[in-house]
Motif scaffolding. Sequence first.
Motif, PDB file in Angstrom:
ATOM      1  N   SER A 144       0.724  -1.172   0.096  1.00  0.00           N
ATOM      2  CA  SER A 144       0.024  -0.108  -0.073  1.00  0.00           C
ATOM      3  C   SER A 144       0.977   1.332   0.004  1.00  0.00           C
ATOM      4  CB  SER A 144      -0.775  -0.175   1.079  1.00  0.00           C
ATOM      5  OG  SER A 144      -1.774   1.268   1.230  1.00  0.00           O
ATOM      6  N   GLU A 145       0.483   2.219  -0.911  1.00  0.00           N
ATOM      7  CA  GLU A 145       1.041   3.487  -0.718  1.00  0.00           C
ATOM      8  C   GLU A 145       0.950   4.338   0.380  1.00  0.00           C
ATOM      9  OE1 GLU A 145       3.340   4.450  -3.302  1.00  0.00           O
ATOM     10  OE2 GLU A 145       2.962   2.359  -4.234  1.00  0.00           O
ATOM     11  N   ASN A 146      -0.089   4.129   1.112  1.00  0.00           N
ATOM     12  CA  ASN A 146      -0.621   5.116   2.219  1.00  0.00           C
ATOM     13  C   ASN A 146      -1.380   4.429   3.223  1.00  0.00           C
ATOM     14  OD1 ASN A 146      -1.304   7.488   3.488  1.00  0.00           O
ATOM     15  ND2 ASN A 146      -3.326   7.887   2.369  1.00  0.00           N
ATOM     16  N   ILE A 147      -0.522   4.092   4.350  1.00  0.00           N
ATOM     17  CA  ILE A 147      -0.939   3.529   5.721  1.00  0.00           C
ATOM     18  C   ILE A 147      -0.835   4.587   6.554  1.00  0.00           C
ATOM     19  CG2 ILE A 147      -0.659   1.631   7.169  1.00  0.00           C
ATOM     20  CD1 ILE A 147       0.371  -0.032   5.291  1.00  0.00           C
ATOM     21  N   VAL A 189       3.662   1.172   9.445  1.00  0.00           N
ATOM     22  CA  VAL A 189       4.368   0.366   8.280  1.00  0.00           C
ATOM     23  C   VAL A 189       3.677  -0.651   8.133  1.00  0.00           C
ATOM     24  CG1 VAL A 189       6.741  -0.677   7.577  1.00  0.00           C
ATOM     25  CG2 VAL A 189       6.702   1.347   8.849  1.00  0.00           C
ATOM     26  N   LYS A 223      -1.998  -4.923   5.638  1.00  0.00           N
ATOM     27  CA  LYS A 223      -1.388  -3.796   4.580  1.00  0.00           C
ATOM     28  C   LYS A 223       0.189  -3.813   4.877  1.00  0.00           C
ATOM     29  CE  LYS A 223      -5.568  -1.431   4.657  1.00  0.00           C
ATOM     30  NZ  LYS A 223      -6.228  -0.101   5.076  1.00  0.00           N
ATOM     31  N   SER A 237       3.364  -1.084   3.885  1.00  0.00           N
ATOM     32  CA  SER A 237       3.734   0.131   3.194  1.00  0.00           C
ATOM     33  C   SER A 237       4.703  -0.235   2.105  1.00  0.00           C
ATOM     34  CB  SER A 237       4.149   1.071   4.236  1.00  0.00           C
ATOM     35  OG  SER A 237       4.535   2.405   3.407  1.00  0.00           O
ATOM     36  N   SER A 238       4.812   0.175   0.883  1.00  0.00           N
ATOM     37  CA  SER A 238       5.588  -0.059  -0.204  1.00  0.00           C
ATOM     38  C   SER A 238       6.953   0.478  -0.070  1.00  0.00           C
ATOM     39  CB  SER A 238       4.921   0.351  -1.673  1.00  0.00           C
ATOM     40  OG  SER A 238       3.485  -0.015  -1.694  1.00  0.00           O
TER      41      SER A 238
END
Length: 190
Positions: free
Chosen positions: A41-44, A48, A70, A72-73
């Motif tokens: 995910s781009e936005n958590i 992290v 999820k 974070s990428s």
Amino acid sequence: MQLTDTKYIQNRIPNELKAVIIKALDFYPDLAEVEIEFRLSENIRKSVMQAQPKFNTMFGSRKKRTYLIKISSFFSLKGKVTPIHLLPEDVLIGWIGHELGHIMDYLNRGNWSMILFGIGYMTSKSFIISAERVADTHAVNHGLGDYILATKDFILHQAGMSERYIQKINKLYLPPEEIMLMMENKSVKD
């Protein structure tokens, strides 16, 4: 214990993290039949990684509940944005192992308990501390103690995190000394 990745065929795992996710899952044989989606995910928000039940499975049978982790990428490593899969393997296994510890906790909760858990997590710092302790305890009890310590060392001493973030981690999560004590107690029992 070495399980093959075909054991986790029901799970959706990003290719970049497949090896570390399978290594972490291998420590949790109780999760072999549990459906878990691992999503980059781009936005958590403020995190992290996050583990949670999928909302659309919350109101059915506990046995049919599915989960989402999820991830974070990217990670800010010493002020430089780094793809998450480039972090050290032992750190990623510990981080994922901690999130799997949350899922172990969720398995034993009914629907109302999960709803109350979500409310408690959003509103109470002491509830967060308790939930994070439970996740770390599951991870240590499943043999991931050294990986949890590697993750904590990385976050606290190697990643170049802000002092404010380190203080937050120290308040909410078990300190390394307590993890080591748990590991000692576990080895005495085994």
